[in-house]
Write a protein that holds these residues in place. Structure first.
Motif, PDB file in Angstrom:
ATOM      1  N   LEU A 184       0.825  -1.206   0.000  1.00  0.00           N
ATOM      2  CA  LEU A 184       0.000   0.000   0.000  1.00  0.00           C
ATOM      3  C   LEU A 184       0.862   1.260   0.000  1.00  0.00           C
ATOM      4  CD1 LEU A 184      -2.838  -1.006   2.508  1.00  0.00           C
ATOM      5  CD2 LEU A 184      -3.039  -0.694   0.033  1.00  0.00           C
ATOM      6  N   ASP A 185       1.960   1.239   0.757  1.00  0.00           N
ATOM      7  CA  ASP A 185       2.867   2.390   0.768  1.00  0.00           C
ATOM      8  C   ASP A 185       3.502   2.602  -0.601  1.00  0.00           C
ATOM      9  OD1 ASP A 185       2.385   3.003   3.409  1.00  0.00           O
ATOM     10  OD2 ASP A 185       4.076   1.840   4.169  1.00  0.00           O
ATOM     11  N   SER A 186       3.828   1.510  -1.295  1.00  0.00           N
ATOM     12  CA  SER A 186       4.415   1.615  -2.633  1.00  0.00           C
ATOM     13  C   SER A 186       3.413   2.210  -3.623  1.00  0.00           C
ATOM     14  CB  SER A 186       4.868   0.231  -3.121  1.00  0.00           C
ATOM     15  OG  SER A 186       5.815  -0.340  -2.252  1.00  0.00           O
ATOM     16  N   VAL A 187       2.158   1.768  -3.524  1.00  0.00           N
ATOM     17  CA  VAL A 187       1.108   2.314  -4.400  1.00  0.00           C
ATOM     18  C   VAL A 187       0.888   3.797  -4.089  1.00  0.00           C
ATOM     19  CG1 VAL A 187      -1.339   2.166  -4.999  1.00  0.00           C
ATOM     20  CG2 VAL A 187      -0.021   0.075  -4.675  1.00  0.00           C
ATOM     21  N   ARG A 188       0.911   4.142  -2.800  1.00  0.00           N
ATOM     22  CA  ARG A 188       0.739   5.553  -2.411  1.00  0.00           C
ATOM     23  C   ARG A 188       1.859   6.419  -2.978  1.00  0.00           C
ATOM     24  NH1 ARG A 188       0.752   4.903   2.680  1.00  0.00           N
ATOM     25  NH2 ARG A 188      -1.467   4.886   3.096  1.00  0.00           N
ATOM     26  N   LEU A 189       3.086   5.912  -2.928  1.00  0.00           N
ATOM     27  CA  LEU A 189       4.225   6.657  -3.472  1.00  0.00           C
ATOM     28  C   LEU A 189       4.078   6.837  -4.985  1.00  0.00           C
ATOM     29  CD1 LEU A 189       7.008   7.958  -3.212  1.00  0.00           C
ATOM     30  CD2 LEU A 189       8.011   5.664  -3.392  1.00  0.00           C
ATOM     31  N   ALA A 190       3.677   5.775  -5.672  1.00  0.00           N
ATOM     32  CA  ALA A 190       3.508   5.855  -7.130  1.00  0.00           C
ATOM     33  C   ALA A 190       2.422   6.864  -7.502  1.00  0.00           C
ATOM     34  CB  ALA A 190       3.159   4.476  -7.687  1.00  0.00           C
ATOM     35  N   LEU A 191       1.323   6.853  -6.787  1.00  0.00           N
ATOM     36  CA  LEU A 191       0.232   7.802  -7.057  1.00  0.00           C
ATOM     37  C   LEU A 191       0.664   9.236  -6.754  1.00  0.00           C
ATOM     38  CD1 LEU A 191      -2.814   5.794  -5.635  1.00  0.00           C
ATOM     39  CD2 LEU A 191      -2.399   6.388  -8.028  1.00  0.00           C
ATOM     40  N   SER A 192       1.469   9.407  -5.706  1.00  0.00           N
ATOM     41  CA  SER A 192       1.975  10.746  -5.377  1.00  0.00           C
ATOM     42  C   SER A 192       2.852  11.283  -6.500  1.00  0.00           C
ATOM     43  CB  SER A 192       2.770  10.706  -4.068  1.00  0.00           C
ATOM     44  OG  SER A 192       1.958  10.285  -2.987  1.00  0.00           O
ATOM     45  N   VAL A 193       3.690  10.417  -7.066  1.00  0.00           N
ATOM     46  CA  VAL A 193       4.552  10.815  -8.182  1.00  0.00           C
ATOM     47  C   VAL A 193       3.704  11.185  -9.400  1.00  0.00           C
ATOM     48  CG1 VAL A 193       6.303  10.014  -9.823  1.00  0.00           C
ATOM     49  CG2 VAL A 193       6.508   9.458  -7.389  1.00  0.00           C
ATOM     50  N   VAL A 194       2.682  10.375  -9.687  1.00  0.00           N
ATOM     51  CA  VAL A 194       1.786  10.662 -10.813  1.00  0.00           C
ATOM     52  C   VAL A 194       1.074  11.999 -10.602  1.00  0.00           C
ATOM     53  CG1 VAL A 194      -0.330   9.923 -11.991  1.00  0.00           C
ATOM     54  CG2 VAL A 194       1.434   8.245 -11.430  1.00  0.00           C
ATOM     55  N   LEU A 195       0.596  12.231  -9.384  1.00  0.00           N
ATOM     56  CA  LEU A 195      -0.107  13.479  -9.071  1.00  0.00           C
ATOM     57  C   LEU A 195       0.813  14.688  -9.239  1.00  0.00           C
ATOM     58  CD1 LEU A 195      -2.723  14.776  -8.037  1.00  0.00           C
ATOM     59  CD2 LEU A 195      -1.880  14.430  -5.711  1.00  0.00           C
ATOM     60  N   ALA A 196       2.045  14.571  -8.755  1.00  0.00           N
ATOM     61  CA  ALA A 196       2.993  15.680  -8.879  1.00  0.00           C
ATOM     62  C   ALA A 196       3.368  15.926 -10.340  1.00  0.00           C
ATOM     63  CB  ALA A 196       4.239  15.387  -8.052  1.00  0.00           C
ATOM     64  N   ALA A 197       3.583  14.849 -11.097  1.00  0.00           N
ATOM     65  CA  ALA A 197       3.973  14.986 -12.504  1.00  0.00           C
ATOM     66  C   ALA A 197       2.838  15.560 -13.341  1.00  0.00           C
ATOM     67  CB  ALA A 197       4.395  13.625 -13.059  1.00  0.00           C
ATOM     68  N   ALA A 198       1.608  15.197 -13.011  1.00  0.00           N
ATOM     69  CA  ALA A 198       0.456  15.661 -13.796  1.00  0.00           C
ATOM     70  C   ALA A 198       0.201  17.148 -13.622  1.00  0.00           C
ATOM     71  CB  ALA A 198      -0.788  14.869 -13.406  1.00  0.00           C
TER      72      ALA A 198
ATOM     73  N   ARG B  31      -1.666  22.972 -18.844  1.00  0.00           N
ATOM     74  CA  ARG B  31      -2.904  22.329 -18.433  1.00  0.00           C
ATOM     75  C   ARG B  31      -3.662  21.787 -19.633  1.00  0.00           C
ATOM     76  NH1 ARG B  31      -5.500  26.522 -13.957  1.00  0.00           N
ATOM     77  NH2 ARG B  31      -3.778  26.410 -12.452  1.00  0.00           N
ATOM     78  N   SER B  32      -4.278  20.629 -19.436  1.00  0.00           N
ATOM     79  CA  SER B  32      -5.109  20.030 -20.476  1.00  0.00           C
ATOM     80  C   SER B  32      -6.181  19.175 -19.798  1.00  0.00           C
ATOM     81  CB  SER B  32      -4.262  19.164 -21.419  1.00  0.00           C
ATOM     82  OG  SER B  32      -3.713  18.050 -20.712  1.00  0.00           O
ATOM     83  N   GLN B  33      -7.149  18.754 -20.579  1.00  0.00           N
ATOM     84  CA  GLN B  33      -8.231  17.942 -20.028  1.00  0.00           C
ATOM     85  C   GLN B  33      -7.711  16.599 -19.525  1.00  0.00           C
ATOM     86  OE1 GLN B  33     -11.077  19.514 -19.852  1.00  0.00           O
ATOM     87  NE2 GLN B  33     -12.130  17.888 -18.741  1.00  0.00           N
ATOM     88  N   VAL B  34      -6.727  16.052 -20.245  1.00  0.00           N
ATOM     89  CA  VAL B  34      -6.145  14.763 -19.839  1.00  0.00           C
ATOM     90  C   VAL B  34      -5.446  14.903 -18.490  1.00  0.00           C
ATOM     91  CG1 VAL B  34      -4.458  12.986 -20.425  1.00  0.00           C
ATOM     92  CG2 VAL B  34      -5.883  13.994 -22.223  1.00  0.00           C
ATOM     93  N   ARG B  35      -4.702  16.003 -18.318  1.00  0.00           N
ATOM     94  CA  ARG B  35      -3.998  16.229 -17.055  1.00  0.00           C
ATOM     95  C   ARG B  35      -4.992  16.387 -15.904  1.00  0.00           C
ATOM     96  NH1 ARG B  35       1.430  17.505 -17.059  1.00  0.00           N
ATOM     97  NH2 ARG B  35       2.391  17.727 -19.103  1.00  0.00           N
ATOM     98  N   LYS B  36      -6.093  17.084 -16.151  1.00  0.00           N
ATOM     99  CA  LYS B  36      -7.100  17.273 -15.113  1.00  0.00           C
ATOM    100  C   LYS B  36      -7.678  15.932 -14.660  1.00  0.00           C
ATOM    101  CE  LYS B  36      -8.520  21.931 -16.485  1.00  0.00           C
ATOM    102  NZ  LYS B  36      -9.640  22.765 -17.018  1.00  0.00           N
ATOM    103  N   TRP B  37      -7.982  15.058 -15.636  1.00  0.00           N
ATOM    104  CA  TRP B  37      -8.500  13.730 -15.287  1.00  0.00           C
ATOM    105  C   TRP B  37      -7.448  12.899 -14.558  1.00  0.00           C
ATOM    106  CZ3 TRP B  37     -13.220  12.052 -14.924  1.00  0.00           C
ATOM    107  CH2 TRP B  37     -14.241  12.660 -15.664  1.00  0.00           C
ATOM    108  N   LEU B  38      -6.198  13.042 -14.966  1.00  0.00           N
ATOM    109  CA  LEU B  38      -5.116  12.297 -14.326  1.00  0.00           C
ATOM    110  C   LEU B  38      -4.958  12.738 -12.866  1.00  0.00           C
ATOM    111  CD1 LEU B  38      -3.080  10.118 -15.073  1.00  0.00           C
ATOM    112  CD2 LEU B  38      -1.441  11.922 -15.638  1.00  0.00           C
ATOM    113  N   VAL B  39      -5.024  14.058 -12.632  1.00  0.00           N
ATOM    114  CA  VAL B  39      -4.937  14.582 -11.270  1.00  0.00           C
ATOM    115  C   VAL B  39      -6.105  14.079 -10.427  1.00  0.00           C
ATOM    116  CG1 VAL B  39      -5.127  16.687  -9.881  1.00  0.00           C
ATOM    117  CG2 VAL B  39      -3.609  16.642 -11.854  1.00  0.00           C
ATOM    118  N   ALA B  40      -7.309  14.111 -10.997  1.00  0.00           N
ATOM    119  CA  ALA B  40      -8.491  13.664 -10.263  1.00  0.00           C
ATOM    120  C   ALA B  40      -8.391  12.180  -9.905  1.00  0.00           C
ATOM    121  CB  ALA B  40      -9.754  13.930 -11.088  1.00  0.00           C
ATOM    122  N   CYS B  41      -7.976  11.355 -10.868  1.00  0.00           N
ATOM    123  CA  CYS B  41      -7.870   9.910 -10.614  1.00  0.00           C
ATOM    124  C   CYS B  41      -6.786   9.610  -9.580  1.00  0.00           C
ATOM    125  CB  CYS B  41      -7.554   9.176 -11.917  1.00  0.00           C
ATOM    126  SG  CYS B  41      -8.919   9.171 -13.104  1.00  0.00           S
ATOM    127  N   ALA B  42      -5.659  10.316  -9.655  1.00  0.00           N
ATOM    128  CA  ALA B  42      -4.586  10.106  -8.687  1.00  0.00           C
ATOM    129  C   ALA B  42      -5.031  10.528  -7.285  1.00  0.00           C
ATOM    130  CB  ALA B  42      -3.337  10.876  -9.101  1.00  0.00           C
TER     131      ALA B  42
END
Length: 244
Positions: free
Chosen positions: A37-51, A56-67
């Motif tokens: 779970l900690d590994s998944v949390r770290l991966a999602l945090s990286v995705v959220l920061a990168a997005a 800005r774009s619609q894809v990035r907004k959806w990526l931020v929301a999903c993360a």
């Protein structure tokens, strides 16, 4: 932060220092639930920061929301809700709670940051006030639901450390508007919002302690009774109140 927690958890699992935990991460992934779970949390945090970096774009907004939703889900299933019945209801309540607090505090910090350099339109202030009201309503509703099951009974609110921390958190949130109005009378709107941010930080600190504290339903002192059978009779043990 997520990375430090992951390395610390791995080090604790292998019984070594930070370097041992870091080198053991590949072997521990998928082996222990906490490390996974900690590994998944770290991966999602990286995705959220990168997005959030770049145009800005619609894809990035959806990526931020999903993360963000993914982080809320992972955090919810890592806490007390996962081991409390009804699990699905409490995990859902925790997800709503986390997202609502993030919406309120995150928007507040962003608004304070913008006010440092520019004047915010009245419509923006009204939009934030409306969103903050709905967010805090969701925080209150989900918090009450979770507290009902985590406390077990009302008396644990003042008899246990978990209950007292929860009472402190509720007090800060309940007095948010009162503190803000008093501050606005003596300070500027920006400084009043900064004070509200400080209150939000207090809520986060209390929440971090709550996550690491045994829930009231488990730590409350309840009467203890048992019967031990002997060859010639029995011994009845009845301890009330069950306190050391």
């Amino acid at each position: 932060g997520a990375g430090l927690v992951l390395v610390g958890r791995a080090a604790e699992t292998v019984g070594g220092g930070p370097w041992s935990g870091l080198t053991a991460l590949p072997d521990l992934f998928g082996v222990t639930r906490a490390t996974t779970l900690d590994s998944v949390r770290l991966a999602l945090s990286v995705v959220l920061a990168a997005a959030r970096v770049g145009q800005r774009s619609q894809v990035r907004k959806w990526l931020v929301a999903c993360a963000a939703v993914g982080l809320a889900f992972v955090t919810a299933v890592s806490g007390h809700a996962w081991v409390t019945s009804p699990r699905a209801v409490l995990v859902g309540a925790d997800i709503v709670h986390l997202l609502a607090v993030s919406a309120w505090l995150g928007s507040l910090v962003a608004l304070v940051w913008v006010l440092r350099k520019d004047v915010v339109a009245a419509s923006t202030g009204r939009t934030f006030s409306l969103m903050a009201a709905w967010s805090l309503a969701a925080v209150g509703a989900s918090g009450v639901l979770s507290s009902w099951f985590q406390l077990g009974e009302v008396s644990t609110l003042w008899q246990t450390g978990y209950g007292r921390l929860l009472a402190g958190k509720v007090a800060v949130l309940a007095n948010r508007r009162t503190i803000q109005r008093l501050a606005e009378q003596a300070l500027s709107a920006t400084r009043a919002m900064r004070l509200e941010v400080a209150g939000g930080v207090c809520v986060l600190i209390l929440t971090s302690f709550l996550v690491a504290t045994v829930p009231g339903r488990e730590s409350a002192s309840r009467p203890f009774a048992t019967t031990v059978a002997l060859e010639q009779g029995a011994v009845i043990v009845d301890v009330s109140p069950a306190r050391a």
